[in-house]
Design an enzyme around this catalytic site. Sequence first.
Site, PDB file in Angstrom:
ATOM      1  N   TRP A 206       0.817  -1.219   0.000  1.00  0.00           N
ATOM      2  CA  TRP A 206       0.000   0.000   0.000  1.00  0.00           C
ATOM      3  C   TRP A 206       0.852   1.271   0.000  1.00  0.00           C
ATOM      4  CZ3 TRP A 206      -4.833   1.146  -0.952  1.00  0.00           C
ATOM      5  CH2 TRP A 206      -5.352   2.361  -0.503  1.00  0.00           C
ATOM      6  N   GLU A 207       2.015   1.203   0.665  1.00  0.00           N
ATOM      7  CA  GLU A 207       2.862   2.391   0.808  1.00  0.00           C
ATOM      8  C   GLU A 207       3.827   2.591  -0.372  1.00  0.00           C
ATOM      9  OE1 GLU A 207       2.274   0.307   3.507  1.00  0.00           O
ATOM     10  OE2 GLU A 207       0.917   1.768   4.405  1.00  0.00           O
ATOM     11  N   GLU A 234      -4.498 -13.966   1.958  1.00  0.00           N
ATOM     12  CA  GLU A 234      -4.201 -13.311   3.239  1.00  0.00           C
ATOM     13  C   GLU A 234      -4.628 -11.857   3.279  1.00  0.00           C
ATOM     14  OE1 GLU A 234      -0.055 -13.657   3.961  1.00  0.00           O
ATOM     15  OE2 GLU A 234      -0.066 -15.837   3.800  1.00  0.00           O
ATOM     16  N   THR A 235      -5.062 -11.333   2.161  1.00  0.00           N
ATOM     17  CA  THR A 235      -5.278  -9.892   2.079  1.00  0.00           C
ATOM     18  C   THR A 235      -6.749  -9.548   1.912  1.00  0.00           C
ATOM     19  OG1 THR A 235      -3.173  -9.840   0.937  1.00  0.00           O
ATOM     20  CG2 THR A 235      -4.443  -7.807   0.944  1.00  0.00           C
ATOM     21  N   HIS A 237      -9.793  -7.290   1.015  1.00  0.00           N
ATOM     22  CA  HIS A 237      -9.958  -6.302  -0.064  1.00  0.00           C
ATOM     23  C   HIS A 237      -8.781  -6.340  -1.030  1.00  0.00           C
ATOM     24  CE1 HIS A 237     -12.998  -5.041   2.672  1.00  0.00           C
ATOM     25  NE2 HIS A 237     -12.150  -4.528   3.528  1.00  0.00           N
ATOM     26  N   PHE A 262       7.381  -2.359 -12.572  1.00  0.00           N
ATOM     27  CA  PHE A 262       6.344  -2.907 -11.684  1.00  0.00           C
ATOM     28  C   PHE A 262       6.729  -4.324 -11.264  1.00  0.00           C
ATOM     29  CE2 PHE A 262       2.096  -4.667 -10.784  1.00  0.00           C
ATOM     30  CZ  PHE A 262       1.622  -3.685  -9.935  1.00  0.00           C
ATOM     31  N   ARG A 276       7.741 -17.348  -8.141  1.00  0.00           N
ATOM     32  CA  ARG A 276       8.043 -16.158  -8.956  1.00  0.00           C
ATOM     33  C   ARG A 276       9.174 -15.328  -8.359  1.00  0.00           C
ATOM     34  NH1 ARG A 276       3.218 -17.806  -9.551  1.00  0.00           N
ATOM     35  NH2 ARG A 276       1.871 -17.434 -11.356  1.00  0.00           N
TER      36      ARG A 276
HETATM   37  C1  DLZ Z   1      -2.567  -5.229   5.666  1.00  0.00           C
HETATM   38  C2  DLZ Z   1      -1.901  -5.995   4.561  1.00  0.00           C
HETATM   39  C3  DLZ Z   1      -2.408  -7.229   4.145  1.00  0.00           C
HETATM   40  C4  DLZ Z   1      -3.616  -7.825   4.776  1.00  0.00           C
HETATM   41  N1  DLZ Z   1      -1.824  -7.938   3.164  1.00  0.00           N
HETATM   42  C5  DLZ Z   1      -0.711  -7.438   2.580  1.00  0.00           C
HETATM   43  C6  DLZ Z   1      -0.068  -8.149   1.542  1.00  0.00           C
HETATM   44  O1  DLZ Z   1      -0.445  -9.249   1.150  1.00  0.00           O
HETATM   45  N2  DLZ Z   1       1.019  -7.580   0.975  1.00  0.00           N
HETATM   46  C7  DLZ Z   1       1.512  -6.352   1.367  1.00  0.00           C
HETATM   47  O2  DLZ Z   1       2.514  -5.887   0.779  1.00  0.00           O
HETATM   48  N3  DLZ Z   1       0.909  -5.687   2.346  1.00  0.00           N
HETATM   49  C8  DLZ Z   1      -0.174  -6.178   2.969  1.00  0.00           C
HETATM   50  N4  DLZ Z   1      -0.763  -5.481   3.964  1.00  0.00           N
HETATM   51  C9  DLZ Z   1      -0.148  -4.226   4.423  1.00  0.00           C
HETATM   52  C10 DLZ Z   1      -0.608  -2.991   3.653  1.00  0.00           C
HETATM   53  O3  DLZ Z   1       0.008  -2.982   2.387  1.00  0.00           O
HETATM   54  C11 DLZ Z   1      -0.201  -1.727   4.419  1.00  0.00           C
HETATM   55  O4  DLZ Z   1       1.156  -1.741   4.656  1.00  0.00           O
HETATM   56  C12 DLZ Z   1      -0.932  -1.596   5.731  1.00  0.00           C
HETATM   57  O5  DLZ Z   1      -2.308  -1.680   5.537  1.00  0.00           O
HETATM   58  C13 DLZ Z   1      -0.613  -0.255   6.430  1.00  0.00           C
HETATM   59  O6  DLZ Z   1      -1.024   0.825   5.657  1.00  0.00           O
END
Ligand code: DLZ
Length: 318
Positions: A206-207, A234-235, A237, A262, A276
């Site tokens: 996300w960051e 595991e994620t 949404h 990317f 991968r």
């Molecule tokens: C929260 C979260 C989840 C559930 N899954 C992943 C993932 O599979 N891969 C990843 O890189 N990051 C995940 N994160 C973390 C979010 O990307 C983010 O860092 C947090 O929600 C804090 O903003």
Amino acid sequence: MIKGLTAVAQIASEADFVELAELFQSLGFEPGRGWSMRSGGNGTRTSSEGTGRIEGAAQGAPFLAPLGNLELVYGRRPAEPPLLIEVTALDEIHATVKAWLLSRRSGEETTRDISEPTLTDWNARLFTVQLHPGFSVAFWQSENPLHNRPMAIEGDLSAAGRRFAVVVARWNAVITDRLLQGALDALLRSGCARKDIEIVRVPGAWEIPSAARTLAETGRFAAIITLGVLLRGETAHYEAIYNEVARGIGQSQQETGVPHAFGVLTCETLEQALDRAGLKAGNKGFEAGIAAIEMASIQEKLRTERQSSSAAGIEAGA
Ligand code: DLZ
């Protein structure tokens, strides 16, 4: 204004004229609009293409080729015979022409009248054939795959003298560390100096976009490499996060003009992600590194080209 180029071959008999016209059609020539002329009369365009025949008349059967050249040669003997037909499947053309000759001439005459395709000293293969008394042509095929093709601007794979930033997510570090290793491998093996690589670790995928954007906006990097892993299982949404990460990275690339490679994996399971990241399916971090190097080079070339063409425009008063 020059419009076209026509080479004319005189054919002695109508039967030969018709046969040769059929041969040229079977070789893939596009028939043009023929003409015929009654003895003593005016030339009239025949309505049919190629050999629209009128008994006892003079006739012309044009065959069109997509490209025509008139080539002046100095300092060496020009290729023989003067009519050279460039083709893309020389061996098939050779077989067709040879079969055509054999159906009309003895084996001995055929061997005399058609040569085998041989390599020329101008990087082409060529054979000559006498199709009719006084009418010989050569068919040839360039051995250079880029011959007559538009030249593409391509990036080179040298990273020497360029600075790169790598943004890597810590989430799923067992994978992302391997991706990072792959990306560094690509950069270092392509000549990038260690001091020219900046690594930024962010909490999760996300960051990645915001860090990538900040780095791109500094103007210090030839390209940014983004690395992360999103696991569907595991994620929460997953789709929403993935779409936003991809959109953010793409937007940063488009708005800053700095290439962003990317390298964010999206997988169903950890096992797939491991495959991968250097196991069964290559290392996507390495691939992202190579893409970044290539795009940095392409971007540089495109900018140089744009500068030189706009400078030429100013000089020419355009
Ligand atoms: C929260 C979260 C989840 C559930 N899954 C992943 C993932 O599979 N891969 C990843 O890189 N990051 C995940 N994160 C973390 C979010 O990307 C983010 O860092 C947090 O929600 C804090 O903003």
